[in-house]
Design an enzyme around this catalytic site. Structure first.
Site, PDB file in Angstrom:
ATOM      1  N   LEU A  55      -4.928  -9.885  12.755  1.00 22.28           N
ATOM      2  CA  LEU A  55      -4.500  -8.607  13.343  1.00 22.28           C
ATOM      3  C   LEU A  55      -4.120  -7.610  12.270  1.00 22.28           C
ATOM      4  O   LEU A  55      -3.415  -7.966  11.330  1.00 22.28           O
ATOM      5  CB  LEU A  55      -3.274  -8.830  14.241  1.00 22.28           C
ATOM      6  CG  LEU A  55      -3.348  -9.957  15.260  1.00 22.28           C
ATOM      7  CD1 LEU A  55      -2.021 -10.082  15.991  1.00 22.28           C
ATOM      8  CD2 LEU A  55      -4.482  -9.700  16.237  1.00 22.28           C
ATOM      9  N   CYS A  99       0.997  -8.277   4.219  1.00 26.23           N
ATOM     10  CA  CYS A  99       0.005  -9.372   4.181  1.00 26.23           C
ATOM     11  C   CYS A  99      -0.763  -9.471   2.874  1.00 26.23           C
ATOM     12  O   CYS A  99      -0.720 -10.517   2.222  1.00 26.23           O
ATOM     13  CB  CYS A  99      -0.960  -9.210   5.339  1.00 26.23           C
ATOM     14  SG  CYS A  99      -0.121  -9.097   6.919  1.00 26.23           S
ATOM     15  N   ARG A 110       6.809  -2.274   3.994  1.00 26.38           N
ATOM     16  CA  ARG A 110       6.755  -3.405   3.050  1.00 26.38           C
ATOM     17  C   ARG A 110       5.643  -3.219   2.013  1.00 26.38           C
ATOM     18  O   ARG A 110       4.508  -2.983   2.355  1.00 26.38           O
ATOM     19  CB  ARG A 110       6.595  -4.721   3.807  1.00 26.38           C
ATOM     20  CG  ARG A 110       7.897  -5.162   4.432  1.00 26.38           C
ATOM     21  CD  ARG A 110       7.732  -6.421   5.228  1.00 26.38           C
ATOM     22  NE  ARG A 110       7.077  -6.155   6.494  1.00 26.38           N
ATOM     23  CZ  ARG A 110       6.813  -7.094   7.405  1.00 26.38           C
ATOM     24  NH1 ARG A 110       7.126  -8.353   7.161  1.00 26.38           N
ATOM     25  NH2 ARG A 110       6.241  -6.780   8.553  1.00 26.38           N
ATOM     26  N   THR A 139       6.715 -16.434   7.230  1.00 21.24           N
ATOM     27  CA  THR A 139       6.503 -17.263   6.037  1.00 21.24           C
ATOM     28  C   THR A 139       6.661 -16.355   4.813  1.00 21.24           C
ATOM     29  O   THR A 139       5.686 -16.105   4.098  1.00 21.24           O
ATOM     30  CB  THR A 139       5.103 -17.916   6.029  1.00 21.24           C
ATOM     31  OG1 THR A 139       4.113 -16.882   6.160  1.00 21.24           O
ATOM     32  CG2 THR A 139       4.938 -18.905   7.159  1.00 21.24           C
TER      33      THR A 139
HETATM   34  C1  UGA Z   1      -4.310  -7.222   7.027  1.00 20.31           C
HETATM   35  C2  UGA Z   1      -5.709  -7.663   7.497  1.00 20.31           C
HETATM   36  O1  UGA Z   1      -6.580  -6.528   7.590  1.00 20.31           O
HETATM   37  C3  UGA Z   1      -5.628  -8.346   8.867  1.00 20.31           C
HETATM   38  O2  UGA Z   1      -6.915  -8.831   9.242  1.00 20.31           O
HETATM   39  C4  UGA Z   1      -4.653  -9.524   8.776  1.00 20.31           C
HETATM   40  O3  UGA Z   1      -4.504 -10.175  10.020  1.00 20.31           O
HETATM   41  C5  UGA Z   1      -3.300  -9.016   8.322  1.00 20.31           C
HETATM   42  O4  UGA Z   1      -3.455  -8.371   7.033  1.00 20.31           O
HETATM   43  C6  UGA Z   1      -2.382 -10.203   8.217  1.00 20.31           C
HETATM   44  O5  UGA Z   1      -2.635 -11.089   7.387  1.00 20.31           O
HETATM   45  O6  UGA Z   1      -1.478 -10.345   9.051  1.00 20.31           O
HETATM   46  P1  UGA Z   1      -2.679  -5.132   7.545  1.00 20.31           P
HETATM   47  O7  UGA Z   1      -1.773  -5.690   6.507  1.00 20.31           O
HETATM   48  O8  UGA Z   1      -2.105  -4.682   8.848  1.00 20.31           O
HETATM   49  O9  UGA Z   1      -3.827  -6.230   7.934  1.00 20.31           O
HETATM   50  O10 UGA Z   1      -3.369  -3.885   6.885  1.00 20.31           O
HETATM   51  P2  UGA Z   1      -4.844  -3.411   6.514  1.00 20.31           P
HETATM   52  O11 UGA Z   1      -5.337  -2.437   7.504  1.00 20.31           O
HETATM   53  O12 UGA Z   1      -5.703  -4.564   6.222  1.00 20.31           O
HETATM   54  O13 UGA Z   1      -4.543  -2.637   5.149  1.00 20.31           O
HETATM   55  C7  UGA Z   1      -3.992  -3.312   4.026  1.00 20.31           C
HETATM   56  C8  UGA Z   1      -3.824  -2.355   2.868  1.00 20.31           C
HETATM   57  O14 UGA Z   1      -5.096  -1.975   2.336  1.00 20.31           O
HETATM   58  C9  UGA Z   1      -3.133  -1.045   3.247  1.00 20.31           C
HETATM   59  O15 UGA Z   1      -2.240  -0.687   2.205  1.00 20.31           O
HETATM   60  C10 UGA Z   1      -4.257  -0.043   3.370  1.00 20.31           C
HETATM   61  O16 UGA Z   1      -3.858   1.280   3.132  1.00 20.31           O
HETATM   62  C11 UGA Z   1      -5.191  -0.552   2.281  1.00 20.31           C
HETATM   63  N1  UGA Z   1      -6.595  -0.172   2.540  1.00 20.31           N
HETATM   64  C12 UGA Z   1      -7.294  -0.739   3.567  1.00 20.31           C
HETATM   65  C13 UGA Z   1      -7.210   0.749   1.698  1.00 20.31           C
HETATM   66  O17 UGA Z   1      -6.598   1.267   0.737  1.00 20.31           O
HETATM   67  N2  UGA Z   1      -8.526   1.055   1.907  1.00 20.31           N
HETATM   68  C14 UGA Z   1      -9.235   0.505   2.926  1.00 20.31           C
HETATM   69  O18 UGA Z   1     -10.439   0.842   3.060  1.00 20.31           O
HETATM   70  C15 UGA Z   1      -8.603  -0.400   3.777  1.00 20.31           C
END
Ligand code: UGA
Length: 446
Positions: A154, A264, A332, A86
């Protein structure tokens, strides 16, 4: 149960493999013949720890099969999951639902028994009602079906454990037979006391967006606290720990960094803002987090320039990590894109290493020299910048990297290392986030 997954992207493949692990019979279907053939040969289209093992195991057990034949693969199924992309529409940021609706139409035309059509793709509120309308229009007369929203939570890099040990499962469905099938599908998790929440369709759709938006706000919040520490004192990590121990706040998603990215958070926060705008409801907190995050990514290049003495013109900047976070090959909306373009615009030569060797990097960052080892990134560099929190970086011999650099400056935008380690390894200057600094906004030791 007999399950079909339409769309063998990240979510579809992980879900299909894990459903097979639960004991269900799963068909994964995709229009991309090349991808399906490679999967039949055991070659994964994505990098996800543990996925190849489960796929291999259940391809052998026969519980997981791959095909391009959608019409045949939706016959005789208890549930068909839609897990197609999407992507945001370029013109307005709304989620493009055309793949979801096309899948719904194809499923409708081939269903031959009571089937729950489940949306796993992230879709804005109202999309499942449209799926129901399409099923009603195209399903054979008298055909019974139900629609369910079953959002996924996830994280890339931790997807298998997130699927097998989730905090909760959300099922949005208003049909009793449909709910019963969904509960049987997730029975292995219920048996392990995972909360299975059943609710109405719109609530389930919004839970997904609200969860991602809340987490994005949480990260933006700690990033602003981090900036405050740099001016007034205090250490952001300890503040995160101190507030996170309050169970009402919780300790996760409080790591400061160069800004959130990925496939995401940026997409889902934008789509949620569009939904709210259309509904005439201000989501000012989410909007502020999005704005703060955009600004943060741009500011990071300036910080690197300041840490290099005010100019990077003609200097070589070595970079560790390009992906949006560690343990993934996904580029991305990675903060590295804004940061490295900013450095190049300021006249730097950028030499970058990422352990996943992301295949999109050359195309997205054409002016960055991509190298195969951390030593090559550091060789002759005037500064070494840590952009991604790859766990493997912690095992590197920093002394070896410092030794081959022209100037031993480390700029750690993930706070992966610490002052003492950097100093012991021969770095003369170490900058990180969220501590009062000698260099503007950054911590310095010398
Ligand atoms: C995120 C959500 O955590 C999942 O629960 C969800 O299913 C997924 O999106 C989705 O919608 O499919 P993801 O995109 O894999 O998962 O990545 P995250 O681990 O959530 O991190 C997202 C961003 O936040 C990254 O750039 C990460 O570096 C940043 N982040 C995360 C931080 O800067 N600090 C943190 O403490 C945590």
């Amino acid at each position: 149960m007999n399950i079909t997954i339409v769309g063998v992207g990240y979510v579809g493949l992980v879900s299909g493999a894990c459903f097979a692990e639960f004991g269900h019979n799963v068909i994964c279907v995709d229009i991309d013949e090349h991808k399906i053939n490679r999967l039949k040969d055991g070659i994964m289209p994505i990098y996800e720890p543990g996925l190849d093992h489960i796929v291999g195991q259940h391809s052998l057990s026969g519980r997981l099969t791959f095909t391009t034949d959608l019409a045949r693969s939706v016959k005789g199924r208890d549930a068909v999951f839609i897990a197609v992309g999407t992507p945001p529409r370029p013109q307005d940021g709304h989620a493009d639902l055309s793949f979801v609706y096309a899948a719904a139409k194809s499923i409708a035309e081939s269903m031959d028994q009571f089937t729950v059509v489940v949306t796993k793709s992230t879709v804005p509120v109202g999309a499942n009602r449209e799926v129901a309308r399409i099923l009603g229009q195209y399903a054979p007369a008298g055909q019974q079906w139900a629609v369910a929203s079953n959002p996924e939570f996830l994280r890339e890099g931790a997807a298998i454990s997130d699927f097998m040990e989730p905090d909760r499962v959300v099922i949005g469905c208003d049909n009793a037979q449909g709910i019963a099938i969904m509960e049987r599908i997730y029975a292995p998790l219920a048996a392990r006391n995972t909360p299975i929440m059943t609710t109405d369709i719109e609530t389930a759709e919004l839970i997904k967006y609200a969860a991602n938006a809340f987490l994005a706000v949480k990260v933006s919040f700690i990033n602003e606290v981090s900036d405050l520490c740099e001016r007034v004192g205090g250490r952001v990590e300890e503040i995160a720990k101190g507030i996170g121990l309050d169970r009402r706040i919780g300790g996760s998603f409080l790591r400061t960094g160069p800004g959130w990215g990925g496939s995401c958070f940026p997409k889902d926060t934008r789509a949620m803002l569009m939904t709210a705008q259309d509904a005439g409801v201000p989501l000012s907190i989410v909007a502020a987090a999005v704005g703060a995050n955009e600004q943060r990514k741009r500011d990071m290049a300036d910080r690197i320039v300041e840490a290099c003495g005010g100019s990077v013109n003609g200097k070589v900047i070595g970079v560790l990590g390009l992906t949006f976070k560690g343990q993934t090959d996904d580029m991305r909306e990675s903060p590295s894109l804004d940061i490295l373009k900013g450095l190049i615009a300021a006249g730097a030569r950028v030499r970058a290493f990422d352990p996943s060797n992301p295949h999109e990097a050359a195309h997205l960052l054409p002016d960055v020299e991509l190298v195969k080892t951390p030593e090559e990134a550091a060789d002759g560099a005037d500064a070494l910048v840590v952009l991604t929190e790859w766990m493997v970086f912690k095992s590197y011999d920093l002394g070896e990297l410092a030794r081959v650099m022209r100037q031993r400056i480390m700029i750690d935008l993930r706070n992966l290392f610490d002052e003492a380690t950097a100093r012991e390894s021969g770095f003369t200057t170490y900058h990180c986030l969220g501590q009062r600094s000698a260099v503007p906004k950054l911590a310095q030791v010398s």
